[in-house]
Scaffold this motif. Structure first.
Motif, PDB file in Angstrom:
ATOM      1  N   UNK A  29      41.099  43.384  35.877  1.00  0.00           N
ATOM      2  CA  UNK A  29      39.997  42.420  35.958  1.00  0.00           C
ATOM      3  C   UNK A  29      40.157  41.626  37.246  1.00  0.00           C
ATOM      4  N   UNK A  30      39.329  41.835  38.281  1.00  0.00           N
ATOM      5  CA  UNK A  30      38.196  42.746  38.340  1.00  0.00           C
ATOM      6  C   UNK A  30      38.655  44.204  38.501  1.00  0.00           C
ATOM      7  N   UNK A  31      37.743  45.123  38.218  1.00  0.00           N
ATOM      8  CA  UNK A  31      38.117  46.537  38.285  1.00  0.00           C
ATOM      9  C   UNK A  31      36.924  47.410  38.627  1.00  0.00           C
ATOM     10  N   UNK A  32      37.152  48.699  38.564  1.00  0.00           N
ATOM     11  CA  UNK A  32      36.159  49.677  39.002  1.00  0.00           C
ATOM     12  C   UNK A  32      35.083  49.881  37.915  1.00  0.00           C
ATOM     13  N   UNK A  33      33.808  49.559  38.204  1.00  0.00           N
ATOM     14  CA  UNK A  33      32.774  49.682  37.174  1.00  0.00           C
ATOM     15  C   UNK A  33      32.625  51.105  36.635  1.00  0.00           C
ATOM     16  N   UNK A  34      32.894  52.104  37.477  1.00  0.00           N
ATOM     17  CA  UNK A  34      32.801  53.492  37.013  1.00  0.00           C
ATOM     18  C   UNK A  34      33.830  53.760  35.915  1.00  0.00           C
ATOM     19  N   UNK A  35      34.981  53.096  35.997  1.00  0.00           N
ATOM     20  CA  UNK A  35      36.004  53.268  34.957  1.00  0.00           C
ATOM     21  C   UNK A  35      35.552  52.549  33.682  1.00  0.00           C
ATOM     22  N   UNK A  85      30.834  40.361  41.124  1.00  0.00           N
ATOM     23  CA  UNK A  85      30.813  40.050  39.680  1.00  0.00           C
ATOM     24  C   UNK A  85      30.596  41.294  38.814  1.00  0.00           C
ATOM     25  N   UNK A  86      29.994  42.375  39.374  1.00  0.00           N
ATOM     26  CA  UNK A  86      29.780  43.557  38.515  1.00  0.00           C
ATOM     27  C   UNK A  86      31.100  44.284  38.235  1.00  0.00           C
ATOM     28  N   UNK A  87      32.165  43.860  38.913  1.00  0.00           N
ATOM     29  CA  UNK A  87      33.474  44.473  38.658  1.00  0.00           C
ATOM     30  C   UNK A  87      34.232  43.737  37.541  1.00  0.00           C
ATOM     31  N   UNK A  88      33.638  42.690  37.015  1.00  0.00           N
ATOM     32  CA  UNK A  88      34.309  41.901  35.971  1.00  0.00           C
ATOM     33  C   UNK A  88      33.764  42.235  34.592  1.00  0.00           C
ATOM     34  N   UNK A  89      34.674  42.215  33.603  1.00  0.00           N
ATOM     35  CA  UNK A  89      34.233  42.345  32.212  1.00  0.00           C
ATOM     36  C   UNK A  89      33.849  40.964  31.685  1.00  0.00           C
ATOM     37  N   UNK A  90      34.613  39.937  32.110  1.00  0.00           N
ATOM     38  CA  UNK A  90      34.277  38.561  31.746  1.00  0.00           C
ATOM     39  C   UNK A  90      33.596  37.902  32.935  1.00  0.00           C
ATOM     40  N   UNK A  91      33.186  36.660  32.733  1.00  0.00           N
ATOM     41  CA  UNK A  91      32.498  35.956  33.828  1.00  0.00           C
ATOM     42  C   UNK A  91      33.537  35.520  34.876  1.00  0.00           C
ATOM     43  N   UNK A  92      33.328  35.865  36.145  1.00  0.00           N
ATOM     44  CA  UNK A  92      34.322  35.490  37.159  1.00  0.00           C
ATOM     45  C   UNK A  92      34.229  34.007  37.539  1.00  0.00           C
ATOM     46  N   UNK A  93      35.346  33.472  38.029  1.00  0.00           N
ATOM     47  CA  UNK A  93      35.329  32.075  38.489  1.00  0.00           C
ATOM     48  C   UNK A  93      34.536  31.952  39.783  1.00  0.00           C
ATOM     49  N   UNK A  94      34.681  32.982  40.638  1.00  0.00           N
ATOM     50  CA  UNK A  94      33.970  32.980  41.920  1.00  0.00           C
ATOM     51  C   UNK A  94      33.304  34.312  42.149  1.00  0.00           C
ATOM     52  N   UNK A  95      32.117  34.268  42.700  1.00  0.00           N
ATOM     53  CA  UNK A  95      31.444  35.512  43.056  1.00  0.00           C
ATOM     54  C   UNK A  95      31.894  35.949  44.448  1.00  0.00           C
ATOM     55  N   UNK A  96      31.435  37.103  44.850  1.00  0.00           N
ATOM     56  CA  UNK A  96      31.811  37.592  46.180  1.00  0.00           C
ATOM     57  C   UNK A  96      30.968  38.797  46.544  1.00  0.00           C
ATOM     58  N   UNK A  97      31.195  39.323  47.721  1.00  0.00           N
ATOM     59  CA  UNK A  97      30.489  40.521  48.152  1.00  0.00           C
ATOM     60  C   UNK A  97      31.513  41.593  48.485  1.00  0.00           C
ATOM     61  N   UNK A  98      31.245  42.823  48.058  1.00  0.00           N
ATOM     62  CA  UNK A  98      32.136  43.943  48.374  1.00  0.00           C
ATOM     63  C   UNK A  98      31.403  44.761  49.438  1.00  0.00           C
ATOM     64  N   UNK A  99      31.996  44.823  50.613  1.00  0.00           N
ATOM     65  CA  UNK A  99      31.296  45.437  51.751  1.00  0.00           C
ATOM     66  C   UNK A  99      32.035  46.697  52.194  1.00  0.00           C
TER      67      UNK A  99
END
Ligand SMILES: Cc1ncc(COP(=O)(O)O)c(C=O)c1O
Length: 490
Positions: free
Chosen positions: A226-232, A455-469
């Motif tokens: 957490x966070x992790x790979x959404x495909x998994x 945030x789409x990599x989290x199962x729970x609500x994250x404390x901070x959002x971010x961008x994966x580039x």
């Protein structure tokens, strides 16, 4: 266009200008009219002779259409009495096959799909995927792929095709390919394996899917980074597993926390060489803790080693599988990042006693991967093109990583805090607290920028959002332009 209203059937329109044959137009018309209930079961239809006369066409297309409709059971003929719509056609109409849902089908509960975990994985639209603009995730530098060498090898192998290579192949994969994979993994990733343990899969996503199905019963728990790979997340959810989020810090998965949350989880999914998406490397202490936990509890570890070929500062980190003395690790790798994703080739290294179960699962899924491409890739690796390509790409990605870090610093330094960028083909920038990353990603997608929300990599609500580039498939000019456009979205 000629329109005729027969005394027995609704008007039939034939388009003579079309290149579509008349018999086919007639066949389609009858099939649709029967399926939609315009023609009812048991209803009489005109004879071929009178229909041909009414439509002013020769009898041949009408005979051909009727022959086909008879063969498929839409019409029945009683000698001397005429032709009817088959009485066996169900009374309830099935409706036209436009794909649109109307009528009784709309009733709640009549369009059920399996709840086997799939319903939970259906995703909201993700506009940042499938864009060709800057920062698209998971994409290597396709314009630098040695297409000429590749095409030559494809042609050579296609020419050499034999009855053997064209027939059904082994579910575990093409034997010479498994040998070169085992050799490569031993030399470069310190994986300990025999070619017999190597299973070729259609990309690591299939490896995850098969692992989830083979290792877990519905309802059993699996630790997820957490966070992790959404495909998994998707793969384990479709196997109806219970996903336990275990936080990741700068040493990787927090094993103590996992034990605290769910000691007896059946499996743990991890990306120890290059944590997805944060990019950290799992420390030796945590690796040993994880292996000890798995041995004590009889749990499995699924190691997803998706892009470890690309480390910039140091040599690639050795695999966790190589440290395992209790055959607890299922190791998964892919050619999607090192070569190209459309190849759909990856591999797993499976503990010896699990080979029959994994092989059966692959057999049940899609039997095996294309032998031609396995053979091509065998040559590509054996002839040194693979190692050469990785060396070239490592330099290119290091440059792109530096260019992106610089562009972020110049354009949006105050807004985006880079987490880690020592390896791979993407980096994560954290946003200030309270900023919604999905909104920013959606705005960016509108101007053609592909910034995946953290945030789409989290199962729970994250404390901070971010961008994966992603920077693997984004060249220098696109990186600068993209960072500038991103500034507007922030
Ligand atoms: C962490 C991780 N695992 C697995 C995959 C799946 O890769 P593929 O199915 O293309 O081999 C990806 C794809 O981007 C990934 O990022």
């Amino acid at each position: 266009m000629k329109r005729v209203s027969s005394s027995l059937v609704p008007p039939i329109a034939l388009d003579r200008s079309k290149r579509y044959p008349l018999y086919r137009q007639l066949y389609d018309w009858f099939q649709r009219a029967i399926a939609s209930g315009q023609l009812r079961p048991g209803q009489r239809v005109p004879s071929t002779r009178s229909l041909a006369a009414e439509l002013n066409v020769s009898r041949i297309p009408v005979l051909n259409a009727f022959e086909q409709l008879h063969a498929e059971g839409y019409l029945q003929t009683f000698v001397g009495a005429g032709t009817w719509v088959a009485s066996s056609i169900p009374q309830e109409t099935i409706g036209p096959s436009t794909g649109k849902i109307s009528g009784p089908a709309q009733k709640k509960g009549t369009r059920r799909i399996s709840q086997g975990g799939l319903a939970a994985t259906l995703r909201a639209p993700q506009p940042w995927l499938n864009l060709s603009g800057a920062f698209r995730m998971h994409l290597p530098a396709l314009d630098h792929f040695p297409t000429d060498v590749w095409s030559r090898l494809v042609a050579r192998n296609a020419r050499k095709s034999t009855m053997d290579t064209m027939a059904y192949g082994d579910s575990m994969g093409y034997a010479p390919f498994r040998e070169v994979i085992a050799e490569y993994l031993g030399a470069v990733r310190a994986v300990r394996c025999d070619p017999a343990q190597v299973m070729v899969v259609a990309g690591s996503q299939q490896g995850l899917q098969i692992s989830a199905r083979v290792l877990l019963n519905p309802g059993e728990a699996v630790w997820m980074e957490e966070p992790g790979y959404p495909g998994a997340h998707q793969a384990f959810r479709t196997a109806k597993a219970r996903l336990i989020p275990v936080p990741v810090d700068n040493e990787g998965l927090n094993v103590e926390n996992g034990i605290h949350r769910c000691r007896n989880a059946r499996a743990a999914y991890i990306t120890p060489s290059h944590q997805y998406p944060l990019g950290t490397t799992m420390s030796a202490t945590r690796r040993l803790q994880l292996l000890n936990w798995a041995s004590r509890t009889g749990s499995w570890i699924i190691e997803d080693d998706y892009d470890s070929e690309y480390r910039f500062g140091s040599r690639p980190i050795a695999s966790l599988q190589g440290l395992d003395s209790d055959a607890r690790v299922i190791y998964i790798g892919t050619f999607s990042k090192v070569l190209f994703p459309a190849l759909r080739l990856g591999y797993m290294v499976v503990p010896t006693d699990l080979i029959p179960a994994f092989s059966t699962a692959r057999d049940a899924a899609d039997i095996f991967s294309s032998t031609l491409y396995q053979a091509v890739l065998t040559d590509f690796i054996k002839e040194g093109h693979f190692a050469r390509h990785i060396r070239r790409m490592r330099i290119l990605y290091a440059d792109r990583r530096n260019a992106l870090a610089e562009a972020i610093h110049e354009e949006i330094g105050g807004m985006l805090e880079i987490v880690s960028a020592e390896a791979g083909m993407h980096l994560v920038g954290l946003l200030p607290r309270g900023m919604k990353d999905t909104e920013i990603s959606q705005n960016a997608a509108r101007i053609g920028i592909s910034a995946m929300p953290l945030s789409i990599c989290y199962l729970n609500r994250p404390l901070r959002g971010g961008l994966v580039l992603g920077y693997g498939g984004t060249d220098g000019a696109q990186i600068h332009d993209g960072a500038h456009k991103l500034k507007m979205c922030l």
